[in-house]
Scaffold this motif. Structure first.
Motif, mmCIF file in Angstrom:
data_model
loop_
_atom_site.group_PDB
_atom_site.id
_atom_site.type_symbol
_atom_site.label_atom_id
_atom_site.label_comp_id
_atom_site.label_asym_id
_atom_site.label_seq_id
_atom_site.Cartn_x
_atom_site.Cartn_y
_atom_site.Cartn_z
ATOM 1 N N THR A 189 35.213 50.911 39.905
ATOM 2 C CA THR A 189 35.612 51.514 41.244
ATOM 3 C C THR A 189 37.187 50.954 41.403
ATOM 4 O OG1 THR A 189 34.707 49.953 42.687
ATOM 5 C CG2 THR A 189 33.475 51.985 42.219
ATOM 6 N N GLY A 190 37.975 50.256 40.759
ATOM 7 C CA GLY A 190 39.115 49.871 40.792
ATOM 8 C C GLY A 190 39.304 48.478 40.114
ATOM 9 N N LYS A 191 40.091 47.791 40.716
ATOM 10 C CA LYS A 191 40.657 46.371 40.043
ATOM 11 C C LYS A 191 39.431 45.553 40.111
ATOM 12 C CE LYS A 191 45.089 46.765 38.958
ATOM 13 N NZ LYS A 191 45.673 46.695 37.482
ATOM 14 N N PRO A 192 39.031 44.702 38.993
ATOM 15 C CA PRO A 192 38.052 43.860 39.070
ATOM 16 C C PRO A 192 38.188 42.703 40.200
ATOM 17 C CG PRO A 192 38.638 44.107 36.847
ATOM 18 C CD PRO A 192 39.786 44.855 37.685
ATOM 19 N N LYS A 193 36.995 42.375 40.808
ATOM 20 C CA LYS A 193 36.965 41.437 41.820
ATOM 21 C C LYS A 193 36.373 40.197 41.236
ATOM 22 C CE LYS A 193 34.793 44.021 44.758
ATOM 23 N NZ LYS A 193 34.540 45.472 44.000
#
Length: 538
Positions: A189-193
């Protein structure tokens, strides 16, 4: 106001902990080497190492981290490498000196890995020789680089190990909540966390894995790695080391079912960890019938539920060895378990379940306000317990969204039956609304996969001017099948409500997989756009 036995004043009315210090995770390897020093502990290709040799090499590279590069407790060490013995050793070396292991998905691009280096504030990089572009992309982000194999960058890993062989730094003292691992989410859903995993948490996880997944494992067992050590397979192998189970690393980077089955036979492998798509490829490959796999007791799958049709095929080929667990990287898989004894090919199977709560964990289905929903009602799967991570590194907004009243919010939708078994409906982001009705693709996918000519499928919501969203089915026929003869809507009619029937059907040769072997709707959506098959795209 109360006074505890040590004379300290406790204002809370409870017990003040005398200490929060815990075992340094590197001790799992040290303890295995002490007990089983001359036994084979690690295999990679044609090379084997005893437990004593693995411990000595890990201790040597730990000494190099401190003496040559000044690594201190809390420093982050980024790792960009395919599975190899050095990656296995480096994990324990980092922990030994109090550093944080930060493994990347090695299939990511140089720019993506450079972003991970910056976001994790990595001090150093351990990088496979095949990834020179990644090393160059990270050069400005890190203080030093160590190369695995002959490379024109960094300090040579094996040369450092040889130079410091015989050195064994004492393990750094750690507290229960001291970070040991930055576990990057897959970033769908976006940049890795970076999920922060801690020494205390991971000791519980290793214990829980053995308790709930492989309760009778020990030094006579062998575990084969068929997934990257950077993520779930690394967690799995930590538990193997804790119990003195030898680890088998297949040679090469390419997944080859024939090689896997040959190694299972050669080393009398007793357990494997992987994802459902890999299990499917393994049991559908002709090599499964050419090699003795009777030693297998546990084939553990996670990362996604296994479709019913694939469960049946695997059980028929391998016998009652399937074990499922559900859990995100943030909870290191420790949410639910469905053991082998509860996998059936007949009507006894609780179809669609991912099992019941893991030992020491509590699972609850909640509505958007945080209230527990009635049994059978759909809501978000939430969890509390010692396996839950400490939070995302340097990301307060993500932490605020991930927790509510102490519960970790998984983002997965599901329901629980009266016996406590959890059923996954899908990711909250996978649900779509058609004509005002919530539709959960997994229910439809399960039924479509029972079609004898369908090998893989995925259903996702796409924009529609009349209904808001409608279902689009991407279908992969079994080899040799004629797509023109597969009537998807006709097959599903009568099995699901009419409003749930997909309005668009496309046929592909294969579904795109993530670097971890998972089928994700994000990748499928991107492929639909690339092919020009997304309705209304033009």
């Amino acid at each position: 106001m109360r006074t505890d036995v040590s004379g300290r004043i406790d204002l809370s009315g409870g017990i003040t902990p005398a200490t929060t210090r815990v075992m340094n995770l590197s001790q799992f390897l040290t303890q295995a080497a002490r007990r089983l020093g001359d036994d084979t502990g690690l295999v990679w290709g044609d090379t084997t190492w005893t437990w004593a040799q693995v411990e000595a090499r890990s201790a040597a590279i730990a000494a190099a981290l401190v003496a040559d590069f000044g690594v201190q407790k809390g420093d982050r060490i980024l790792v960009q490498s395919a599975n190899c013995n050095q990656m296995f050793e480096a994990m324990f070396a980092c922990w030994r000196v109090g550093a944080i292991w930060v493994p990347a998905n090695y299939r990511q691009s140089p720019d993506e890995v450079a972003w991970l280096a910056g976001s994790s504030q990595a001090r150093g990089l351990i990088c496979g020789a095949a990834f020179a572009d990644h090393a160059r992309a990270c050069a400005d982000q890190v203080d030093f680089t160590i190369s695995i194999g002959a490379a024109d960058f960094g300090s040579d890993y094996d040369a450092l190990t040889d130079r410091h062989m015989g050195s064994a730094p004492s393990p750094v003292d750690v507290q229960r909540d001291d970070p040991c691992w930055f576990f990057f989410t897959s970033g769908t859903t976006g940049k890795p966390k970076a999920a922060v995993l801690t020494h205390g948490q991971m000791a519980f996880v290793a214990t829980n894995h053995m308790c709930d997944l492989m309760p009778d494992s020990g030094p006579d067992d062998a575990s084969i790695v068929v997934a990257p050590l950077s993520h779930g397979a690394g967690v799995h192998q930590l538990a193997q080391v804790a119990k003195g189970v030898k680890t088998i690393l297949p040679p090469g980077e390419r997944f080859d079912p024939a090689t896997i089955w040959a190694l299972v036979e050669k080393w009398r492998v007793t357990n494997a960890f992987t994802v459902p798509t890999i299990v499917k490829m393994l049991v559908e490959h002709p090599a499964v019938d050419l090699h003795d796999h009777s030693s297998l007791r546990y084939v553990i799958y996670a990362g996604a539920p296994m479709y019913r049709a694939d469960q049946i095929t695997a059980l028929q080929k391998l016998g009652p060895v399937l074990a499922q667990y559900f859990g995100l990287g943030e909870v290191t898989g420790n949410i639910t378990v469905l053991p082998p004894a509860q996998h059936f090919t007949d009507e006894r199977m609780r179809i669609g379940t991912c099992g019941f709560a893991r030992t020491g964990m509590q699972v609850q289905i909640q509505d958007a306000a945080g209230a527990e929903v009635a049994l059978g009602g759909t809501g978000e799967i939430c969890v509390i317990g010692p396996a839950v991570f400490a939070g995302y590194f340097n990301n307060p907004d993500a932490n605020a969204k991930a927790f509510r009243n102490g519960w970790f919010l998984t983002g997965d939708l599901g329901h629980m039956d009266a016996d406590g078994y959890v059923y996954l409906t899908g990711r909250a982001s996978d649900m779509y609304i058609s004509g005002g009705s919530n539709i959960y693709p997994r229910e439809i996918e399960e039924k479509l996969l029972l079609h004898p000519q369908v090998s893989e499928c995925a259903i996702l919501g796409v924009p529609d001017p009349l209904w808001g969203e409608v279902g689009l089915a991407v279908v992969v026929p079994v080899p040799g099948a004629d797509a023109a003869q597969i009537d998807v809507v006709g097959w599903l009619s009568g099995q699901v409500a009419k409003y749930k029937l997909p309005k668009v059907v496309v046929f592909w040769e294969a579904l795109p997989k993530s670097g971890y072997g998972k089928i994700t709707k994000k990748l499928i959506h991107e492929e639909l756009v690339r092919r020009g098959e997304l309705p209304g795209q033009g």
